[in-house]
Design a protein around this motif. Structure first.
Motif, short mmCIF file in Angstrom:
data_model
loop_
_atom_site.label_atom_id
_atom_site.label_comp_id
_atom_site.label_asym_id
_atom_site.label_seq_id
_atom_site.Cartn_x
_atom_site.Cartn_y
_atom_site.Cartn_z
N VAL A 18 2.67 26.22 -31.14
CA VAL A 18 1.22 26.38 -30.97
C VAL A 18 0.60 26.92 -32.25
O VAL A 18 -0.45 26.45 -32.71
N VAL A 19 1.24 27.90 -32.87
CA VAL A 19 0.73 28.48 -34.11
C VAL A 19 0.71 27.44 -35.22
O VAL A 19 -0.29 27.28 -35.94
N LEU A 20 1.81 26.71 -35.39
CA LEU A 20 1.93 25.77 -36.50
C LEU A 20 0.86 24.69 -36.45
O LEU A 20 0.18 24.42 -37.44
N THR A 21 0.70 24.06 -35.29
CA THR A 21 -0.25 22.95 -35.18
C THR A 21 -1.67 23.43 -34.91
O THR A 21 -2.61 22.63 -34.95
N GLY A 22 -1.82 24.73 -34.64
CA GLY A 22 -3.16 25.28 -34.45
C GLY A 22 -3.76 25.83 -35.72
O GLY A 22 -4.99 25.84 -35.89
N MET A 23 -2.92 26.28 -36.64
CA MET A 23 -3.42 26.82 -37.91
C MET A 23 -3.89 25.71 -38.84
O MET A 23 -4.88 25.85 -39.56
N VAL A 24 -3.16 24.60 -38.87
CA VAL A 24 -3.52 23.45 -39.70
C VAL A 24 -3.43 22.19 -38.86
O VAL A 24 -2.65 22.12 -37.91
N HIS A 25 -4.20 21.17 -39.21
CA HIS A 25 -4.13 19.90 -38.51
C HIS A 25 -2.76 19.28 -38.74
O HIS A 25 -2.17 19.43 -39.81
N TYR A 26 -2.25 18.60 -37.72
CA TYR A 26 -0.88 18.09 -37.82
C TYR A 26 -0.69 17.18 -39.04
O TYR A 26 0.42 17.11 -39.60
#
Length: 484
Positions: free
Chosen positions: A281-289
């Motif tokens: 959740v953090v990874l794909t929420g901080m930056v666009h995939y």
């Protein structure tokens, strides 16, 4: 029961005779039983959490599943849980070191044990390669931070970027791990707990700090590659939710293997899954995939939002955390090779111990070189697929075996009983077979060639030689003690 002379029987000449390694009779060679539930659980978490969360999650999010990578982990976790229950029942019946090779040889017979052992050699070696590739990305990130720019040709495997020819850092990591293991290094339970605690602390840092920087707009579209992409992602990240098998190598060091190993397997998987989902959740929420760095996903994400210091801490923690996984699986592979040689299934030369350091040095160096070649020339996704098909294949056999044995030998003492029999293990078989269907044809071909080669080795060497090393017919599992 088939007669002793039947090739396909369980007698002395049968390929399905059940074998268990003889326990050491000399006290100085016997392992000390000191590991309780907390230590065993931490060992399991340490083996599970590694490149899967620090590197592979980013690659899958960008190219395969998008933000639905968290669904990929949940699907893989569900399949892994079914198999974990099956492994736990085996661990409760056969409290000996040796991983699922020992379980299969004791329950299903020598030839099945050999097939799984041969499969695990490939699986563990590919895991070391995959983990080293993941570590390479974070090492590269740290070098960039201090102003060191590596030539393009050594920054990745062919096809992973313009000018990439080989992942030299990943190769050096594999060879370095082999070198250090051959120095006679022994990792104590205390060191394992400390290093695992460092990894968990880094993941918690990612979650706690990262959740405050999540932009939920980045989670749209949630499944840009469709739900098929999420399932394909599950087949790719599967090895990241598998590691509790490493606990079986500690069976003879557990204070009560029949009772504690099954609990530790399930607990370690549950803890790891919670951390995986939050981190995704953090990874794909901080930056666009589309902007996720497949090599150093979390460090690059934190750096992109101005948290450079946190990014460096994560990179250092990732390297320290991932290297313990490399050690665990290369050590496991070398000890498995030692066990196969000890039992006569492979030439004794491979399992010879160093005269001074008392480690299987030849097997370790061979594993180091092979994993280095895989790490240098394969993209992380292909290396992970090679790992996953081996894991899933072993899962199919283990889950099926638990069902068969439960109804054939319900009288055997079991420290843990797989719940929902036969539904749960059957789901494990179906889940594993389903995920295998999403792997590439090339991966299937590689596994098939490896297994055919293994059967040739068994037919030409192992079958006859193991009867000189371990003569006799099938063992009685009901006579195995759970503790000494």
């Amino acid at each position: 029961m088939a007669s002793g002379g039947s090739l396909f029987g369980t007698g002395p000449n049968g390929v399905f005779r059940r074998t268990v390694p003889r326990p050491e009779t000399e006290s100085e060679r016997r392992m000390v039983r000191v590991l309780g539930l907390p230590q065993l659980t931490m060992i399991g978490v340490g083996a599970i959490i590694g490149a899967g969360i620090f590197s592979l999650a980013g690659a899958v999010a960008r190219d395969i599943a998008g933000p639905a990578v968290l669904v990929s982990f949940l699907i893989a976790g569900a399949a892994s849980l079914c198999a974990a229950f099956a492994y736990a029942e085996f661990a409760g019946m056969v409290p000996r070191a040796g991983s699922s090779y020992t379980y299969a040889a004791a329950v299903l017979g020598e030839v099945v044990g050999w097939i799984i052992g041969w499969d695990l050699l490939l699986e563990y070696t590919a895991i070391v390669a995959t983990v080293s590739i993941g570590m390479s990305g974070y090492v590269g990130y740290l070098l960039e931070v201090v102003g060191v720019d590596l030539p393009l040709w050594m920054q990745g495997a062919p096809g992973t970027g313009e000018g990439h020819r080989v992942d030299l850092i990943a190769m050096l990591i594999c060879l370095g791990v082999a070198w250090l293991l051959n120095r006679g290094t022994r990792t104590s339970a205390r060191v394992d707990v400390v290093l695992t605690a460092v990894k968990i602390a880094v993941v918690l840092l990612v979650v706690v700090v990262g959740l405050s920087r999540v932009d939920f707009g980045n989670l749209e579209p949630f499944a840009p590659f469709g739900w098929g992409g999420a399932v394909t992602g599950a087949a790719t990240v599967f090895f990241a939710v598998f590691g509790y098998d490493a606990l079986s190598t500690a069976a003879e060091e557990s204070v009560d293997a029949r009772r504690l190993l099954p609990k530790a397997m399930v607990l370690s998987l549950a803890i790891s899954m919670v951390l995986y989902v939050l981190a995704c959740v953090v990874l794909t929420g901080m930056v666009h995939y589309t902007q996720v760095d497949p090599d150093s996903g979390f460090s690059s994400a934190f750096s992109s939002v101005g948290l450079q210091g946190v990014a460096v801490v994560i990179a250092v923690g990732a390297v320290l955390g991932i290297v313990t996984v490399s050690f665990s699986f290369m050590m496991g592979a070398s000890r498995l090779w030692y066990a196969l040689s000890r039992d006569g299934l492979m030439p004794k030369w491979f399992g010879e111990l160093h005269p001074v350091r008392r480690v299987p040095h030849r097997a370790t160096w061979i594993l180091g070189v092979v994993s280095a070649v895989l790490a240098g020339l394969l993209p992380v996704e292909e290396a992970a697929e090679l790992t996953n098909i081996g894991v899933l294949f072993a899962f199919v056999l283990v889950c099926a075996a638990v069902v068969v044995l439960r109804y054939r030998r319900p009288d055997l003492p079991r420290g843990f009983r797989c719940p929902g029999m036969p539904v749960v293990p059957v789901l494990g078989v179906l889940f594993s077979a389903w995920l295998m269907s999403f792997l590439s044809g090339e991966t299937w071909l590689r596994l098939g060639m490896w297994l055919v080669l293994g059967l040739v080795v068994y037919a030409l060497y192992g079958y006859r030689n193991t009867r000189r090393v371990m003569p006799g017919g099938s063992v009685d599992l009901s006579e195995l003690p759970g503790r000494r």
